[in-house]
Scaffold this active site. Structure first.
Site, PDB file in Angstrom:
ATOM      1  CB  THR A  88     -16.044  -7.630  11.307  1.00  0.00           C
ATOM      2  OG1 THR A  88     -15.603  -6.523  10.506  1.00  0.00           O
ATOM      3  CG2 THR A  88     -15.935  -7.291  12.775  1.00  0.00           C
ATOM      4  CG  LEU A 147     -11.894  -3.543  -8.631  1.00  0.00           C
ATOM      5  CD1 LEU A 147     -12.372  -2.247  -7.980  1.00  0.00           C
ATOM      6  CD2 LEU A 147     -12.957  -4.615  -8.459  1.00  0.00           C
ATOM      7  CG  ASP A 202     -15.503   7.247   0.796  1.00  0.00           C
ATOM      8  OD1 ASP A 202     -16.688   7.253   1.174  1.00  0.00           O
ATOM      9  OD2 ASP A 202     -14.540   7.098   1.575  1.00  0.00           O
ATOM     10  CG  HIS A 250     -16.204  -3.057   7.604  1.00  0.00           C
ATOM     11  ND1 HIS A 250     -17.436  -2.453   7.638  1.00  0.00           N
ATOM     12  CD2 HIS A 250     -15.326  -2.110   7.186  1.00  0.00           C
ATOM     13  CE1 HIS A 250     -17.309  -1.189   7.271  1.00  0.00           C
ATOM     14  NE2 HIS A 250     -16.042  -0.960   6.987  1.00  0.00           N
ATOM     15  CG  PHE A 302      -8.765   3.104   5.143  1.00  0.00           C
ATOM     16  CD1 PHE A 302      -9.281   3.951   6.110  1.00  0.00           C
ATOM     17  CD2 PHE A 302      -8.461   1.811   5.500  1.00  0.00           C
ATOM     18  CE1 PHE A 302      -9.500   3.513   7.402  1.00  0.00           C
ATOM     19  CE2 PHE A 302      -8.669   1.363   6.783  1.00  0.00           C
ATOM     20  CZ  PHE A 302      -9.192   2.211   7.744  1.00  0.00           C
ATOM     21  NE  ARG A 350      -1.647 -11.158  -3.299  1.00  0.00           N
ATOM     22  CZ  ARG A 350      -2.542 -11.911  -2.725  1.00  0.00           C
ATOM     23  NH1 ARG A 350      -3.726 -11.404  -2.416  1.00  0.00           N
ATOM     24  NH2 ARG A 350      -2.298 -13.170  -2.454  1.00  0.00           N
TER      25      ARG A 350
END
Length: 139
Positions: free
Chosen positions: A77, A104, A49, A79, A15, A119
């Site tokens: 939102t 991460l 995922d 989300h 994504f 970034r």
């Protein structure tokens, strides 16, 4: 005494691929510079995922650490906050379960597309460097 090569698995969210492909290139280049082997790259549809792919990599013989890279861009939102929180909690649990680093390198939540794009290299390199540092510090 022969220096042992650190083997890293990479999980890449597809994504926001324009950003995450740049991140993947930076992570691979950083791993080469640092003398780390990238054993496997796994692409997944989105940041949410990533934990399953990370788990599969952690189970593989010879993988010392997993670096997760992605970009969670804010929308209209909250989300992005939900996705980031669920992902980070799951990845932390996997690191503890397998006693291997899971780093991460995911931008967000709260990042605009422009900020995430700016970034990309930094976050990808931090994930690889963190994996290396954690593995060498635990040996």
């Amino acid at each position: 005494m022969k220096k042992e090569t650190i083997s890293i698995g990479l999980v890449v969210s597809e994504f926001n691929a324009e950003i995450t492909e740049k991140m993947l290139a930076a992570a691979l280049a950083c791993a080469r510079r640092e003398g780390c082997a990238v054993a496997k790259v796994v692409r997944v549809p989105g940041a949410y995922d990533t934990p399953l792919a990370a788990k599969k990599l952690l189970k593989m013989r010879g993988i010392d650490a997993v670096a997760v890279i992605g970009a969670i861009v804010t929308g209209g939102t909250k989300h992005d906050e939900f996705i980031a929180s669920a992902m980070a909690n799951a990845l932390t649990s996997l690191s503890l379960e397998f006693e291997k680093p899971v780093t991460l390198g995911v931008i967000g939540p709260g990042a605009t597309y422009a900020k995430a794009n700016a970034r990309a290299k930094e976050y990808a390199e931090r994930a690889v460097m963190g994996a290396k540092k954690l593995v060498t510090g635990m040996k």
